[in-house]
Motif scaffolding. Structure first.
Motif, PDB file in Angstrom:
ATOM      1  N   PRO A  61      -2.369   2.684  -3.628  1.00  0.00           N
ATOM      2  CA  PRO A  61      -3.298   3.722  -3.112  1.00  0.00           C
ATOM      3  C   PRO A  61      -3.761   4.746  -4.140  1.00  0.00           C
ATOM      4  N   ASP A  75      -5.699   4.640   2.754  1.00  0.00           N
ATOM      5  CA  ASP A  75      -5.831   3.420   3.222  1.00  0.00           C
ATOM      6  C   ASP A  75      -4.933   3.097   4.373  1.00  0.00           C
ATOM      7  N   ASP A 135       0.761  -1.216   0.087  1.00  0.00           N
ATOM      8  CA  ASP A 135       0.018  -0.130   0.072  1.00  0.00           C
ATOM      9  C   ASP A 135       0.800   1.136  -0.125  1.00  0.00           C
ATOM     10  N   HIS A 136       2.014   1.120  -0.848  1.00  0.00           N
ATOM     11  CA  HIS A 136       2.579   2.354  -0.940  1.00  0.00           C
ATOM     12  C   HIS A 136       2.637   3.103  -2.240  1.00  0.00           C
ATOM     13  N   ARG A 137       2.955   4.484  -2.525  1.00  0.00           N
ATOM     14  CA  ARG A 137       2.925   5.070  -3.414  1.00  0.00           C
ATOM     15  C   ARG A 137       4.149   4.876  -4.674  1.00  0.00           C
ATOM     16  N   ASN A 138       4.076   3.406  -4.781  1.00  0.00           N
ATOM     17  CA  ASN A 138       5.310   3.050  -5.628  1.00  0.00           C
ATOM     18  C   ASN A 138       4.733   2.288  -6.735  1.00  0.00           C
ATOM     19  N   ASP A 194       3.245   8.639   1.190  1.00  0.00           N
ATOM     20  CA  ASP A 194       2.276   7.609   1.627  1.00  0.00           C
ATOM     21  C   ASP A 194       1.236   7.849   2.532  1.00  0.00           C
TER      22      ASP A 194
END
Lengths: 471, 471
Positions: free
Chosen positions: A225, B429, A199-202, B425
């Motif tokens: 996310p 979520d 759940d990371h912005r990666n 991040d």
């Protein structure tokens, strides 16, 4: 083994190089594996070194070439022989500038996106179009032909963590085929929810395929996310169109040179077919190629070194650091083509991160049950069970499959793997040295047994042309 | 409370609006808090809505203005009164294009970096210079004046997770003051290890201060995995210089308009000083302002709504969604300046994520022990202990501190907070609805008690000018 005797063995092993003039008793193969479990430093040295001194190794680029040079120097320093960089040409794709995905209306905000391999550019000015959402590849497939004309397709998936990594097969088509299907139905571009479990912005990048005759379109993966946010927008927009601006600027460079790095621990009988240990040296550009697959190369090379510590093996152990695995197995194909006439005794690959091995499978459980049982018994102390799957080998073992040869799979715990796979987060800190050493220990044990076999691995029958073992 | 009675209460509460013509028994304050624990939907609705429909709300920008408009509409829909956007002017800084940090030699690779607030631009062409490493701010301070001329300073820190978040004070100076110290010693620019506890490729931005008379330099935070990589490079370089190219393009926009959003649940006696509940609406641009501080605004507003469900409170409850907290408390200062002459009964702030509350502190434990004990007893059932710290209030409670008024701190579990703080991040979520509801329940209980007090909160003495309570 008691702690005291282990420490004594460790001291013995580590002191050996410094006391080269004093012949010292060698550890047995079992002892070498036990020492590796507690104290292996070579695997960490490899993956720490290549991620620090080289970083990512995108296939076909100068970064991959630097990776090969670095790996060859490392193998040389560790005493491998017959080290080579075997070149081949490949069609090379590069990601261009960092991707951008912005919702223009009704809820302006920016998402984290990465282009998918082998996809096209939007041009630096980007494209702006309405987004059409599909919950799955199946839903996309059900859309009428032409219905996506002028639109951006968004395709979701629902992937969860699995120890055996099997949900990659379940969710993977979102990345592998959705862009091609959407392009065939007229979509300008495709955006997917990452095939990943974090759940990371990666975003999770990776290869995608367009069907024969369908021109590649721009396509990218949103981080999870961001994908969740886009899906919430569809609910809140309540029928209003959602418009996205997409800027993805990958380029095709045409044919460039890549290569496979090989090196050997030469056996006492080099005329016997070698044991082939494979990994891949290339990695996707966003990360540093630590778990995918620096760790795999680290594990196989370190295992070869540890086997030799117990005395030169009967068979040669060859490591294959394949090139360009991620973008289409170009290295694996080139290796098979170049070496198809040279029999391989057995192939093993490490390409699933650095977490612990929990199961052993072979493709000779029924044809050479004694050997299968011997290996199973030897790895049981490391918490590795014997599986009943027929080992299929990893992506870089094309040559063994082409030769219909013997294969062993040492199944790693993949629970965390798809949190990191093909993301910027594939970095050294994700590797747990305790689990990395367990891999090295299991590989040392298994490779040592296989390299000591003088009969055919697949059948147990005598190797026809083997001359007498050299002393 | 049994499950059955809880469900009955929930049904009662949720059905109330639909049956507005039928007078229905109101829950007690305790029941309202218990219902919130199990079933609050308002807090989630707020933070889900603002992160989806607005996203980040960088102070002084149009995104923050959209956030204010969105929040006012939400307060109106929920029945708040006296809703206003109270404007003020502020000096606004924006981050520019995504930052770039590339090691040029000896180990070329790219790092994830974000500019720090109020720092200068390198210009789009960037700067290239040797990096000098400091393990800590103390080590940087010990460097001779002028010794960093023409260099990039890199400053590390070692922050670990703490429940009370106290290691922010320990590690924070790396971000707060290192760039200023380095600039004073002649550094061209400063790069820091993120002040954060995660291991993702997501840098932690935040504000930084330059001393009086020292011109801002470019400065950015590396993600923790990148900082670790840079530190390994120093070891492997073994004295060879490490050269970095840095491209950071933030801009100062001069004075722009920002604002504080306020709204009220009007009390039965509006002449009594109100209970002030604060949070901040602005957020750093890389994330979506979910935990910092969408959740805080969600919690305080939802608590006010839940208190009213138990009947109109004696005192007015005012929510303050402050603007521009992150970049220098401009909203908090403006609010205090505008309203300093209007006494506040007591101030509480929520600005530490959405994880559970574990401790209650006040600044009237010795001056109004009965009230402190009453609150402590009322929140004990939610797992909240009574602390002995003197509550200092949050950043947006300047007015209460300026008035030397009463303060309550409801201490949240910060163990995960600095994994996410000021990073991409910070997304929805990351919020656990079960813990979010525990916050709302505790706030409902505490705010309900405070809003029902007719004596001065700080002392327990009669409020001098309070007229008779309206029935």
């Amino acid at each position: 083994m008691t702690k005291a005797s282990l420490l004594a063995l460790t001291a013995l092993s580590l002191a050996a190089p410094a006391l080269a003039n004093t012949p010292s008793p060698r550890p047995t193969l079992e002892q070498a594996a036990d020492i590796a479990l507690q104290a292996d430093v070579d695997a960490w040295d490899f993956v720490e070194g290549i991620t620090t001194e080289v970083g990512h190794r995108q296939a076909g680029t100068e970064a991959e070439a630097r990776g090969r040079a670095w790996a060859m120097a490392w193998l040389k320093a560790k005493g491998f022989q017959n080290i080579a960089d075997e070149p081949y040409m490949m069609p090379t794709w590069v990601p261009g500038e960092p991707g951008r995905a912005e919702i223009v209306s009704p809820f302006p905000q920016s998402f984290a996106i990465a282009p998918l391999g082998d996809t096209a550019s939007t041009g630096p000015e980007g494209i702006t179009a309405q987004v059409v959402m599909f919950r799955s590849v199946a839903a996309l497939q059900a859309a009428p032909e032409g219905s996506l004309k002028g639109k951006i397709a968004y395709v979701s998936n629902a992937m969860t963590r699995t120890q055996d990594g099997s949900q990659y097969g379940f969710a993977g088509p979102t990345r592998w085929v959705a862009a091609g299907i959407a392009a065939k139905k007229g979509a300008l571009a495709t955006v997917i929810k990452s095939v990943g479990t974090d759940d990371h912005r990666n975003p999770h990048t990776g290869g995608t395929d367009f069907p024969e005759g369908v021109a590649p379109t721009p396509a990218g993966a949103l981080s999870n996310p961001d994908a969740a946010n886009l899906e919430r927008m569809f609910k809140r927009a309540d029928g209003r169109p959602i418009t996205m601006k997409l800027v993805l600027t990958p380029r095709f460079l045409g044919q460039t040179q890549s290569g496979n790095v090989v090196g050997e621990i030469v056996g006492r009988n080099p005329s016997l077919p070698p044991v082939l240990l494979a990994c891949h040296l290339d990695s996707w550009w966003p990360g540093t190629g630590a778990i995918d697959d620096g760790a795999g190369c680290a594990i196989i090379a370190s295992a070869a070194i540890n086997v030799e510590r117990a005395g030169p093996p009967l068979r040669t152990i060859r490591v294959l650091f394949a090139g360009a695995e991620e973008v289409g197995l170009f290295g694996s194909a080139a290796y098979s083509k170049a070496h198809i006439g040279e029999p391989i005794a057995v192939g093993l690959e490490s390409d699933f991160g650095a977490d612990r091995i929990w199961r052993f499978d072979s493709n000779f459980r029924t044809t050479n049950p004694e050997l299968h049982k011997k290996i199973a018994a030897a790895v049981a102390r490391f918490g590795v069970s014997s599986g009943t799957d027929v080992a299929g080998g990893g992506a870089d073992l094309n040559i063994v499959r082409d030769q219909k040869g013997a294969l062993v799979d040492l199944q790693q715990d993949g629970t965390r793997y798809f949190d990191l796979h093909h993301t910027p987060d594939d970095t050294l800190d994700k590797i747990d040295i305790v689990q990395l050493r367990q891999n090295v220990a299991v590989w040392t044990q298994v490779v040592g047994i296989l390299a000591g076999e003088d009969t055919a691995i697949l059948t147990g029958s005598p190797v026809p042309s083997a001359p007498a073992v050299m002393k």
